[in-house]
Design a protein around this motif. Structure first.
Motif, PDB file in Angstrom:
ATOM      1  N   ILE A  79     -63.758  15.764  32.578  1.00  0.00           N
ATOM      2  CA  ILE A  79     -63.642  16.730  33.681  1.00  0.00           C
ATOM      3  C   ILE A  79     -65.026  17.041  34.236  1.00  0.00           C
ATOM      4  O   ILE A  79     -65.216  17.164  35.453  1.00  0.00           O
ATOM      5  N   GLU A  80     -65.998  17.141  33.343  1.00  0.00           N
ATOM      6  CA  GLU A  80     -67.383  17.394  33.765  1.00  0.00           C
ATOM      7  C   GLU A  80     -67.913  16.248  34.622  1.00  0.00           C
ATOM      8  O   GLU A  80     -68.708  16.465  35.548  1.00  0.00           O
ATOM      9  N   GLU A  81     -67.449  15.027  34.346  1.00  0.00           N
ATOM     10  CA  GLU A  81     -67.927  13.836  35.076  1.00  0.00           C
ATOM     11  C   GLU A  81     -67.297  13.665  36.458  1.00  0.00           C
ATOM     12  O   GLU A  81     -67.755  12.837  37.245  1.00  0.00           O
ATOM     13  N   ILE A  82     -66.212  14.387  36.746  1.00  0.00           N
ATOM     14  CA  ILE A  82     -65.524  14.208  38.038  1.00  0.00           C
ATOM     15  C   ILE A  82     -66.519  14.346  39.181  1.00  0.00           C
ATOM     16  O   ILE A  82     -67.346  15.267  39.207  1.00  0.00           O
ATOM     17  N   ASN A  83     -66.426  13.416  40.117  1.00  0.00           N
ATOM     18  CA  ASN A  83     -67.269  13.391  41.314  1.00  0.00           C
ATOM     19  C   ASN A  83     -67.347  14.808  41.914  1.00  0.00           C
ATOM     20  O   ASN A  83     -66.312  15.416  42.200  1.00  0.00           O
ATOM     21  N   PRO A  84     -68.548  15.351  42.119  1.00  0.00           N
ATOM     22  CA  PRO A  84     -68.683  16.711  42.668  1.00  0.00           C
ATOM     23  C   PRO A  84     -67.941  16.906  43.995  1.00  0.00           C
ATOM     24  O   PRO A  84     -67.420  17.994  44.274  1.00  0.00           O
ATOM     25  N   LYS A  85     -67.872  15.857  44.809  1.00  0.00           N
ATOM     26  CA  LYS A  85     -67.154  15.980  46.086  1.00  0.00           C
ATOM     27  C   LYS A  85     -65.649  16.126  45.844  1.00  0.00           C
ATOM     28  O   LYS A  85     -64.970  16.856  46.563  1.00  0.00           O
ATOM     29  N   ASN A  86     -65.121  15.460  44.822  1.00  0.00           N
ATOM     30  CA  ASN A  86     -63.718  15.632  44.463  1.00  0.00           C
ATOM     31  C   ASN A  86     -63.465  17.027  43.893  1.00  0.00           C
ATOM     32  O   ASN A  86     -62.443  17.653  44.174  1.00  0.00           O
ATOM     33  N   LYS A  87     -64.419  17.508  43.097  1.00  0.00           N
ATOM     34  CA  LYS A  87     -64.301  18.878  42.564  1.00  0.00           C
ATOM     35  C   LYS A  87     -64.254  19.889  43.703  1.00  0.00           C
ATOM     36  O   LYS A  87     -63.503  20.868  43.647  1.00  0.00           O
ATOM     37  N   GLN A  88     -65.051  19.651  44.727  1.00  0.00           N
ATOM     38  CA  GLN A  88     -65.078  20.562  45.875  1.00  0.00           C
ATOM     39  C   GLN A  88     -63.741  20.536  46.616  1.00  0.00           C
ATOM     40  O   GLN A  88     -63.220  21.591  47.007  1.00  0.00           O
ATOM     41  N   LEU A  89     -63.161  19.355  46.810  1.00  0.00           N
ATOM     42  CA  LEU A  89     -61.840  19.256  47.441  1.00  0.00           C
ATOM     43  C   LEU A  89     -60.794  20.008  46.620  1.00  0.00           C
ATOM     44  O   LEU A  89     -59.966  20.740  47.166  1.00  0.00           O
ATOM     45  N   MET A  90     -60.826  19.813  45.297  1.00  0.00           N
ATOM     46  CA  MET A  90     -59.890  20.507  44.408  1.00  0.00           C
ATOM     47  C   MET A  90     -60.039  22.017  44.538  1.00  0.00           C
ATOM     48  O   MET A  90     -59.048  22.744  44.645  1.00  0.00           O
ATOM     49  N   LYS A  91     -61.277  22.479  44.512  1.00  0.00           N
ATOM     50  CA  LYS A  91     -61.559  23.912  44.583  1.00  0.00           C
ATOM     51  C   LYS A  91     -61.008  24.509  45.879  1.00  0.00           C
ATOM     52  O   LYS A  91     -60.362  25.570  45.870  1.00  0.00           O
ATOM     53  N   MET A  92     -61.243  23.832  46.998  1.00  0.00           N
ATOM     54  CA  MET A  92     -60.754  24.329  48.292  1.00  0.00           C
ATOM     55  C   MET A  92     -59.224  24.341  48.326  1.00  0.00           C
ATOM     56  O   MET A  92     -58.618  25.298  48.812  1.00  0.00           O
ATOM     57  N   PHE A  93     -58.613  23.270  47.827  1.00  0.00           N
ATOM     58  CA  PHE A  93     -57.147  23.178  47.815  1.00  0.00           C
ATOM     59  C   PHE A  93     -56.542  24.292  46.963  1.00  0.00           C
ATOM     60  O   PHE A  93     -55.607  24.977  47.395  1.00  0.00           O
ATOM     61  N   LEU A  94     -57.068  24.491  45.763  1.00  0.00           N
ATOM     62  CA  LEU A  94     -56.528  25.515  44.864  1.00  0.00           C
ATOM     63  C   LEU A  94     -56.740  26.916  45.428  1.00  0.00           C
ATOM     64  O   LEU A  94     -55.867  27.780  45.308  1.00  0.00           O
ATOM     65  N   LYS A  95     -57.867  27.132  46.066  1.00  0.00           N
ATOM     66  CA  LYS A  95     -58.127  28.438  46.697  1.00  0.00           C
ATOM     67  C   LYS A  95     -57.134  28.685  47.829  1.00  0.00           C
ATOM     68  O   LYS A  95     -56.619  29.787  47.991  1.00  0.00           O
TER      69      LYS A  95
END
Length: 199
Positions: A16-32
């Motif tokens: 999970i720590e290795e997930i591409n930061p840009k993908n993490k950002q997409l996830m964060k925006m979607f969940l928010k």
């Protein structure tokens, strides 16, 4: 009565720590975005499912940015879910729906940043039949009363009361957490007095 479920975990804190930061950002925006419309449990499930997809993406697709994902790569993930993770039709459908919603969120709200992105889930990911993977456990009335008596004998009064609430109301376990005492009226029943109707 115990039912076995095959479980293969492909996530880990390290992946999970290795997930591409840009993908993490997409996830964060979607969940928010979803947080205002969905229950906490739904958001938790979305996060867990997205972590599954993106951990797979780390190991199998070189941690590719989701915007650049090809149809074949989406299809291969869902094939993997069926063959390796042994997902049921329901589990598969839940993930397919999430990935479709996630992609549509990008189309609807991030089109200025990613004008060429298309929601590919319908084309890339076939639907599968929702075939139950386990037999349902159905308790006969005498089984319920026996279990109630065993719980009472062991001093587990709250569990016995909860069991009887579930048996007499007909609600799902996940729905039962919303029931409060003021919703129950012993005189307000249905189906020949067998089930409580919640107010």
């Amino acid at each position: 009565m115990a039912r076995e479920t095959f479980r293969k975990v492909i996530t880990s804190p390290e992946l999970i720590e290795e997930i591409n930061p840009k993908n993490k950002q997409l996830m964060k925006m979607f969940l928010k975005h979803k947080n205002a419309k969905c229950s906490d449990k739904t958001i938790e499930n979305y996060k867990s499912d997205l972590n599954i997809y993106f951990c797979y993406n780390v190991t199998e697709n070189n941690n590719k940015f989701f915007i650049d994902t090809k149809k074949i790569e989406l299809a291969q993930f869902f094939d993997y879910a069926l063959l390796e993770l042994k997902w049921s039709g329901n589990r598969y459908a839940r993930m397919r729906s999430l990935m479709k919603n996630f992609s549509q969120f990008i189309v609807d709200y991030l089109d200025e940043d990613y004008p060429d992105f298309k929601n590919q889930v319908n084309k890339a990911v076939a639907k599968v039949p929702k075939i139950p993977v386990r037999k349902k456990t159905i308790l006969l009335p005498e089984d319920v009363y026996h279990l109630r008596d065993v719980l009472i004998d062991r001093g587990k009064i709250e569990q016995a009361a909860y069991l009887m609430l579930l048996a007499s109301s007909g609600v799902r376990i996940s729905e039962s957490i919303r029931i409060t005492v003021d919703m129950i009226d012993e005189d307000y029943t249905a189906f020949g007095g067998l089930f409580f109707v919640l107010l």
